[in-house]
Design a protein around this motif. Sequence first.
Motif, PDB file in Angstrom:
ATOM      1  N   ILE A 160     -14.726  -6.999  23.736  1.00 21.54           N
ATOM      2  CA  ILE A 160     -14.035  -6.801  22.464  1.00 21.54           C
ATOM      3  C   ILE A 160     -13.204  -5.530  22.586  1.00 21.54           C
ATOM      4  N   ILE A 161     -11.926  -5.644  22.259  1.00 15.53           N
ATOM      5  CA  ILE A 161     -10.995  -4.530  22.375  1.00 15.53           C
ATOM      6  C   ILE A 161     -10.527  -4.163  20.964  1.00 15.53           C
ATOM      7  N   PRO A 162     -10.787  -2.940  20.525  1.00 17.69           N
ATOM      8  CA  PRO A 162     -10.376  -2.548  19.177  1.00 17.69           C
ATOM      9  C   PRO A 162      -8.854  -2.487  19.074  1.00 17.69           C
ATOM     10  N   PRO A 163      -8.323  -2.697  17.870  1.00 22.17           N
ATOM     11  CA  PRO A 163      -6.866  -2.716  17.705  1.00 22.17           C
ATOM     12  C   PRO A 163      -6.214  -1.350  17.897  1.00 22.17           C
ATOM     13  N   ASP A 164      -6.995  -0.296  17.794  1.00 19.08           N
ATOM     14  CA  ASP A 164      -6.428   1.054  17.895  1.00 19.08           C
ATOM     15  C   ASP A 164      -6.884   1.755  19.173  1.00 19.08           C
ATOM     16  N   ASP A 165      -6.919   1.024  20.282  1.00 17.87           N
ATOM     17  CA  ASP A 165      -7.412   1.598  21.534  1.00 17.87           C
ATOM     18  C   ASP A 165      -6.400   2.517  22.201  1.00 17.87           C
ATOM     19  N   GLY A 166      -5.139   2.447  21.786  1.00 17.52           N
ATOM     20  CA  GLY A 166      -4.132   3.351  22.312  1.00 17.52           C
ATOM     21  C   GLY A 166      -3.362   2.841  23.515  1.00 17.52           C
ATOM     22  N   TYR A 167      -3.709   1.688  24.044  1.00 18.19           N
ATOM     23  CA  TYR A 167      -2.999   1.172  25.215  1.00 18.19           C
ATOM     24  C   TYR A 167      -1.726   0.411  24.848  1.00 18.19           C
ATOM     25  N   GLY A 168      -1.648  -0.131  23.651  1.00 15.01           N
ATOM     26  CA  GLY A 168      -0.438  -0.792  23.185  1.00 15.01           C
ATOM     27  C   GLY A 168      -0.148  -2.152  23.797  1.00 15.01           C
ATOM     28  N   PHE A 169      -1.159  -2.902  24.151  1.00 12.50           N
ATOM     29  CA  PHE A 169      -0.940  -4.225  24.742  1.00 12.50           C
ATOM     30  C   PHE A 169      -1.254  -5.355  23.771  1.00 12.50           C
ATOM     31  N   GLU A 170      -1.397  -5.036  22.492  1.00 13.26           N
ATOM     32  CA  GLU A 170      -1.788  -6.026  21.500  1.00 13.26           C
ATOM     33  C   GLU A 170      -0.833  -7.210  21.457  1.00 13.26           C
ATOM     34  N   GLU A 171       0.454  -6.944  21.575  1.00 11.47           N
ATOM     35  CA  GLU A 171       1.432  -8.024  21.504  1.00 11.47           C
ATOM     36  C   GLU A 171       1.273  -8.999  22.666  1.00 11.47           C
ATOM     37  N   CYS A 172       0.947  -8.493  23.829  1.00 10.10           N
ATOM     38  CA  CYS A 172       0.733  -9.379  24.991  1.00 10.10           C
ATOM     39  C   CYS A 172      -0.446 -10.322  24.738  1.00 10.10           C
ATOM     40  N   LEU A 173      -1.555  -9.775  24.230  1.00 10.25           N
ATOM     41  CA  LEU A 173      -2.736 -10.604  24.005  1.00 10.25           C
ATOM     42  C   LEU A 173      -2.555 -11.555  22.834  1.00 10.25           C
TER      43      LEU A 173
END
Length: 117
Positions: free
Chosen positions: A47-60
Amino acid sequence: MSSITLPSIAPGRRRKLFRGVLFLISGALALFALGISARAAPSHVLIIPPDDGYGFEECLMTKSACGTIVADAWCEANGLKASKAFGRTEDFAAIAGEEKPENIGPGAFFVACGDKI
């Protein structure tokens, strides 16, 4: 017309034949059950939190090629094989085919990985 007669089988041999057939049937059922349990084994879900700081949310979120790369990298970083599925946790059941893990915050992402390397 001539009729074909089958040789008679002695009662002791019938019993051995019957046991042999039962053994083969039970072996086939055991293999079938093992195959089902292997397919039904739960994935290793990250589980990856939305505010992890890596900025790959759009890819996933979009299921693009970069999403596969990111998901595979998360799995490998955790000592697991390549990803089987990934996406928003809201869509977990539809994508992964499993029940959604409990205690997941809104907006999070998941990555379902293969077994350990």
